[in-house]
Design an enzyme around this catalytic site. Structure first.
Site, PDB file in Angstrom:
ATOM      1  N   ASN A 150      -0.812 -26.526 -21.198  1.00  0.00           N
ATOM      2  CA  ASN A 150      -1.419 -26.509 -22.522  1.00  0.00           C
ATOM      3  C   ASN A 150      -0.909 -25.302 -23.303  1.00  0.00           C
ATOM      4  O   ASN A 150      -0.854 -24.200 -22.758  1.00  0.00           O
ATOM      5  CB  ASN A 150      -2.945 -26.425 -22.394  1.00  0.00           C
ATOM      6  CG  ASN A 150      -3.533 -27.665 -21.747  1.00  0.00           C
ATOM      7  OD1 ASN A 150      -3.113 -28.776 -22.047  1.00  0.00           O
ATOM      8  ND2 ASN A 150      -4.503 -27.486 -20.861  1.00  0.00           N
TER       9      ASN A 150
ATOM     10  N   GLN B  50      -5.626 -24.522 -24.464  1.00  0.00           N
ATOM     11  CA  GLN B  50      -5.258 -23.359 -23.642  1.00  0.00           C
ATOM     12  C   GLN B  50      -6.364 -22.315 -23.725  1.00  0.00           C
ATOM     13  O   GLN B  50      -6.796 -21.928 -24.819  1.00  0.00           O
ATOM     14  CB  GLN B  50      -3.919 -22.755 -24.103  1.00  0.00           C
ATOM     15  CG  GLN B  50      -3.461 -21.628 -23.180  1.00  0.00           C
ATOM     16  CD  GLN B  50      -2.050 -21.119 -23.466  1.00  0.00           C
ATOM     17  OE1 GLN B  50      -1.396 -21.555 -24.413  1.00  0.00           O
ATOM     18  NE2 GLN B  50      -1.592 -20.184 -22.647  1.00  0.00           N
TER      19      GLN B  50
ATOM     20  N   HIS C 263       0.653 -21.539 -17.109  1.00  0.00           N
ATOM     21  CA  HIS C 263       0.287 -22.107 -15.807  1.00  0.00           C
ATOM     22  C   HIS C 263       0.486 -23.606 -15.874  1.00  0.00           C
ATOM     23  O   HIS C 263       0.179 -24.246 -16.880  1.00  0.00           O
ATOM     24  CB  HIS C 263      -1.168 -21.775 -15.451  1.00  0.00           C
ATOM     25  CG  HIS C 263      -2.135 -21.995 -16.561  1.00  0.00           C
ATOM     26  ND1 HIS C 263      -2.280 -21.110 -17.615  1.00  0.00           N
ATOM     27  CD2 HIS C 263      -2.991 -23.013 -16.807  1.00  0.00           C
ATOM     28  CE1 HIS C 263      -3.192 -21.575 -18.452  1.00  0.00           C
ATOM     29  NE2 HIS C 263      -3.638 -22.734 -17.993  1.00  0.00           N
TER      30      HIS C 263
ATOM     31  N   ASP D 165      -7.803 -24.673  -8.939  1.00  0.00           N
ATOM     32  CA  ASP D 165      -8.521 -24.462 -10.197  1.00  0.00           C
ATOM     33  C   ASP D 165     -10.010 -24.292  -9.896  1.00  0.00           C
ATOM     34  O   ASP D 165     -10.586 -25.021  -9.091  1.00  0.00           O
ATOM     35  CB  ASP D 165      -8.298 -25.641 -11.142  1.00  0.00           C
ATOM     36  CG  ASP D 165      -8.686 -25.296 -12.561  1.00  0.00           C
ATOM     37  OD1 ASP D 165      -7.801 -25.173 -13.417  1.00  0.00           O
ATOM     38  OD2 ASP D 165      -9.906 -25.139 -12.827  1.00  0.00           O
ATOM     39  N   ILE D 166     -10.640 -23.333 -10.584  1.00  0.00           N
ATOM     40  CA  ILE D 166     -12.052 -23.017 -10.312  1.00  0.00           C
ATOM     41  C   ILE D 166     -12.993 -24.117 -10.814  1.00  0.00           C
ATOM     42  O   ILE D 166     -14.125 -24.225 -10.337  1.00  0.00           O
ATOM     43  CB  ILE D 166     -12.416 -21.640 -10.931  1.00  0.00           C
ATOM     44  CG1 ILE D 166     -13.630 -21.046 -10.246  1.00  0.00           C
ATOM     45  CG2 ILE D 166     -12.624 -21.749 -12.431  1.00  0.00           C
ATOM     46  CD1 ILE D 166     -13.846 -19.581 -10.576  1.00  0.00           C
TER      47      ILE D 166
HETATM   48  P1  AMP Z   1      -6.059 -23.819 -19.753  1.00  0.00           P
HETATM   49  O1  AMP Z   1      -7.359 -24.201 -20.386  1.00  0.00           O
HETATM   50  O2  AMP Z   1      -4.969 -24.848 -19.861  1.00  0.00           O
HETATM   51  O3  AMP Z   1      -5.605 -22.459 -20.223  1.00  0.00           O
HETATM   52  O4  AMP Z   1      -6.346 -23.736 -18.203  1.00  0.00           O
HETATM   53  C1  AMP Z   1      -6.996 -22.649 -17.623  1.00  0.00           C
HETATM   54  C2  AMP Z   1      -7.517 -23.141 -16.304  1.00  0.00           C
HETATM   55  O5  AMP Z   1      -7.832 -22.006 -15.514  1.00  0.00           O
HETATM   56  C3  AMP Z   1      -8.793 -23.973 -16.402  1.00  0.00           C
HETATM   57  O6  AMP Z   1      -8.572 -25.242 -15.808  1.00  0.00           O
HETATM   58  C4  AMP Z   1      -9.831 -23.155 -15.663  1.00  0.00           C
HETATM   59  O7  AMP Z   1     -10.752 -23.937 -14.939  1.00  0.00           O
HETATM   60  C5  AMP Z   1      -8.962 -22.308 -14.756  1.00  0.00           C
HETATM   61  N1  AMP Z   1      -9.541 -21.034 -14.341  1.00  0.00           N
HETATM   62  C6  AMP Z   1     -10.181 -20.130 -15.109  1.00  0.00           C
HETATM   63  N2  AMP Z   1     -10.553 -19.080 -14.378  1.00  0.00           N
HETATM   64  C7  AMP Z   1     -10.130 -19.320 -13.119  1.00  0.00           C
HETATM   65  C8  AMP Z   1     -10.216 -18.601 -11.890  1.00  0.00           C
HETATM   66  N3  AMP Z   1     -10.826 -17.397 -11.809  1.00  0.00           N
HETATM   67  N4  AMP Z   1      -9.671 -19.152 -10.782  1.00  0.00           N
HETATM   68  C9  AMP Z   1      -9.085 -20.361 -10.849  1.00  0.00           C
HETATM   69  N5  AMP Z   1      -8.944 -21.088 -11.971  1.00  0.00           N
HETATM   70  C10 AMP Z   1      -9.471 -20.575 -13.092  1.00  0.00           C
END
Ligand code: AMP
Length: 113
Positions: A86, A93, A99, A29-30
């Site tokens: 989520n 989400q 994911h 996760d970023i």
């Molecule tokens: P959600 O809020 O449950 O949809 O989770 C989305 C997740 O994706 C969050 O924890 C973000 O930090 C993660 N995220 C968003 N962009 C990226 C990316 N480019 N690479 C890795 N994780 C990401």
């Protein structure tokens, strides 16, 4: 349709990929919320868990089993870790391609925020 996780799965956007197979890709996760925080993402675009069909049942099980294996590799399986999906805005989400979040390496709180 422009989907960030489809781009990561298709190697058109960068990510720290942990492992991948024919059904899914796991990457860091970023914006990690714990010392261990990675995502397990199906290659198939499914916007939310509400769009899962009968044909996706084994895919979802596969995501959990891949997550278990990586949690073991990262030494958090025995300590404990949390897996979260989520669904829709009130759950937080932000990326509309399902994911599995896997968080570990610190004590988790319950109820979640
Ligand atoms: P959600 O809020 O449950 O949809 O989770 C989305 C997740 O994706 C969050 O924890 C973000 O930090 C993660 N995220 C968003 N962009 C990226 C990316 N480019 N690479 C890795 N994780 C990401």
């Amino acid at each position: 349709m422009d989907c960030l996780f489809c781009r990561i799965v298709g190697k058109k956007a960068p990510a720290k990929i942990i492992c991948e197979d024919e059904k899914c890709v796991a990457f860091e996760d970023i914006a990690p919320q714990a010392p261990v925080h990675f995502l397990v993402v199906p290659r198939k675009h499914i916007a939310t868990t509400l769009e899962l069909g009968d044909e996706d049942e084994s895919l979802v099980g596969h995501l959990f089993r891949v997550a278990n294996r990586i949690a073991g590799d990262k030494q958090v399986a025995g300590r404990g870790f949390r897996m979260v999906m989520n669904t829709n805005p009130e759950a937080g989400q932000s990326v509309y391609h399902i994911h599995l979040h896997v968080l570990g390496g610190r004590r988790m709180h319950w109820p979640p925020g």
